[in-house]
Design a protein around this motif. Structure first.
Motif, short mmCIF file in Angstrom:
data_model
loop_
_atom_site.label_atom_id
_atom_site.label_comp_id
_atom_site.label_asym_id
_atom_site.label_seq_id
_atom_site.Cartn_x
_atom_site.Cartn_y
_atom_site.Cartn_z
N LEU A 137 0.83 -1.21 0.00
CA LEU A 137 0.00 0.00 0.00
C LEU A 137 0.87 1.26 0.00
O LEU A 137 0.58 2.21 -0.74
N ALA A 138 1.93 1.26 0.82
CA ALA A 138 2.82 2.43 0.87
C ALA A 138 3.44 2.70 -0.50
O ALA A 138 3.49 3.85 -0.96
N VAL A 139 3.89 1.64 -1.16
CA VAL A 139 4.49 1.80 -2.49
C VAL A 139 3.43 2.29 -3.49
O VAL A 139 3.69 3.19 -4.30
N SER A 140 2.22 1.72 -3.41
CA SER A 140 1.15 2.12 -4.33
C SER A 140 0.80 3.59 -4.16
O SER A 140 0.64 4.32 -5.15
N VAL A 141 0.67 4.03 -2.91
CA VAL A 141 0.32 5.43 -2.66
C VAL A 141 1.42 6.36 -3.17
O VAL A 141 1.14 7.40 -3.79
N LYS A 142 2.68 5.99 -2.93
CA LYS A 142 3.79 6.82 -3.42
C LYS A 142 3.78 6.91 -4.94
O LYS A 142 4.03 7.98 -5.50
N VAL A 143 3.49 5.80 -5.60
CA VAL A 143 3.44 5.81 -7.07
C VAL A 143 2.28 6.68 -7.55
O VAL A 143 2.43 7.48 -8.49
N LEU A 144 1.12 6.55 -6.91
CA LEU A 144 -0.04 7.36 -7.30
C LEU A 144 0.19 8.85 -7.05
O LEU A 144 -0.37 9.69 -7.76
N LEU A 145 1.02 9.15 -6.05
CA LEU A 145 1.28 10.55 -5.71
C LEU A 145 2.48 11.13 -6.46
O LEU A 145 2.86 12.28 -6.19
N LEU A 146 3.06 10.38 -7.37
CA LEU A 146 4.24 10.88 -8.09
C LEU A 146 3.98 12.22 -8.79
O LEU A 146 4.86 13.10 -8.76
N PRO A 147 2.82 12.42 -9.43
CA PRO A 147 2.59 13.76 -10.02
C PRO A 147 2.62 14.88 -8.98
O PRO A 147 3.22 15.94 -9.23
N LEU A 148 1.98 14.65 -7.83
CA LEU A 148 2.01 15.67 -6.77
C LEU A 148 3.42 15.84 -6.21
O LEU A 148 3.85 16.95 -5.90
N ALA A 149 4.14 14.71 -6.09
CA ALA A 149 5.51 14.78 -5.59
C ALA A 149 6.39 15.56 -6.55
O ALA A 149 7.30 16.30 -6.13
N ALA A 150 6.14 15.41 -7.86
CA ALA A 150 6.92 16.16 -8.85
C ALA A 150 6.66 17.66 -8.71
O ALA A 150 7.59 18.48 -8.81
N VAL A 151 5.40 18.04 -8.47
CA VAL A 151 5.07 19.45 -8.24
C VAL A 151 5.78 19.95 -6.99
O VAL A 151 6.38 21.04 -6.99
N ALA A 152 5.71 19.17 -5.92
CA ALA A 152 6.37 19.56 -4.67
C ALA A 152 7.88 19.71 -4.86
O ALA A 152 8.50 20.64 -4.32
N GLU A 153 8.47 18.81 -5.65
CA GLU A 153 9.92 18.88 -5.88
C GLU A 153 10.29 20.12 -6.67
O GLU A 153 11.30 20.78 -6.38
N ARG A 154 9.47 20.45 -7.68
CA ARG A 154 9.75 21.67 -8.45
C ARG A 154 9.64 22.92 -7.58
O ARG A 154 10.48 23.83 -7.67
N LEU A 155 8.62 22.95 -6.73
CA LEU A 155 8.49 24.10 -5.83
C LEU A 155 9.67 24.20 -4.87
O LEU A 155 10.17 25.30 -4.60
N GLN A 156 10.14 23.04 -4.37
CA GLN A 156 11.28 23.05 -3.47
C GLN A 156 12.54 23.52 -4.18
O GLN A 156 13.36 24.26 -3.61
N GLU A 157 12.72 23.10 -5.42
CA GLU A 157 13.89 23.54 -6.18
C GLU A 157 13.85 25.05 -6.44
O GLU A 157 14.89 25.71 -6.44
#
Length: 279
Positions: A77-97
């Motif tokens: 489940l943890a891996v699935s949620v992280k994969v599903l959240l990859l688009p949001l994580a990419a947005v968060a990473e761009r904002l952090q950069e």
């Protein structure tokens, strides 16, 4: 259970019947008695957050049916949620950069101001530097926004794991019960807040998080800023350790798996960047 009382008038008694249930909030058995009772599960959440939590519960049940064990299913489940959240994580990473790049731009001027001025003059010159470089004083909130958009999933997952009856007395590795702290060994004496047992899983969770922090690299930050960011992340790791130490093992296992996925993703990203740089 039936209670019989004399009628207010006439010979016929008045009878009340009650059905009393004492057990876990398991949605299907309760809904079979009355559909309204099925809504008790996760009823403390807002409707949209409850819908998200119920969807995650169904995903967990699906993984459990496929893999045969709730502990392995939590990792999946943890891996699935992280994969599903990859688009949001990419947005968060761009904002952090973006925040990192702004910090690197401001830092030389801020260092010079802090070395030469104090008090009101320092504040005035700092604001002048922000205006000169076109930076809003609240620019760091960008990175916070990237984190906040993932908060609802975090809340939904942990409420769902807290109320999942399938975790009750479910063993996993050295953990006797995923619905309770893992309690690897008894302590010689009870410690305030930490209790009477040594919980190993929070140490593993924090170790993976620290490894992710120490392996963190930003191409735009100066070494001094990287060290500062690592200190901040290490402090957050310590706070999470204290927060999670007495949590049920199922929750800590989920967060440990999430941190491990983040570490692996970070290392794969570094490897890919290294290959592109060398080619």
């Amino acid at each position: 259970m039936a209670l019989v009382a004399p009628a207010a008038s006439g010979p016929a008694p008045t009878e009340w019947r009650y059905t009393i249930y004492a057990g876990p909030v398991d949605r299907q058995p309760l809904a079979r008695v009355d559909p309204e009772l099925g809504r008790l599960l996760l009823s403390g959440l807002w409707w949209w957050l409850r819908a998200l939590a119920l969807g995650l519960l169904q995903l967990l049940r699906g993984w459990t049916a496929l893999l045969g064990h709730p502990g392995v299913a939590i990792v999946a489940l943890a891996v699935s949620v992280k994969v599903l959240l990859l688009p949001l994580a990419a947005v968060a990473e761009r904002l952090q950069e973006q925040v990192n790049a702004t910090q690197a731009l401001l830092q030389p001027g801020l260092d010079a101001i802090n070395a030469a001025h104090r008090g009101e003059e320092r504040a005035r010159r700092t604001l002048a530097l922000y205006r000169e470089l076109g930076v809003h004083p609240l620019y760091t909130l960008k990175s916070l926004a990237g984190f906040l958009i993932q908060i609802p999933v975090f809340i939904a997952v942990f409420d769902m794991l807290a109320e999942d009856i399938d975790l009750y007395r479910a063993p996993f590795l050295w953990i006797p019960d995923l619905s309770r702290p893992d309690a690897l060994a008894a302590l010689p004496a009870c410690v305030p807040f930490f209790g009477c047992a040594l919980n190993l899983l929070p140490f593993l969770m924090s170790g993976v998080s620290l490894a992710t922090t120490l392996r963190f690299r930003s191409p735009v930050l100066t070494p001094a800023l990287v060290r500062r960011q690592r200190r901040n992340l290490a402090s957050m790791t310590g706070l999470f350790f204290l927060l999670f130490y007495t949590f049920p093992a199922g929750m800590v296992l989920y967060w440990t798996s999430t941190n491990a996925f983040q570490l692996v993703s970070q290392e794969i990203g570094r490897w890919r960047r290294g290959r592109r740089a060398s080619s």
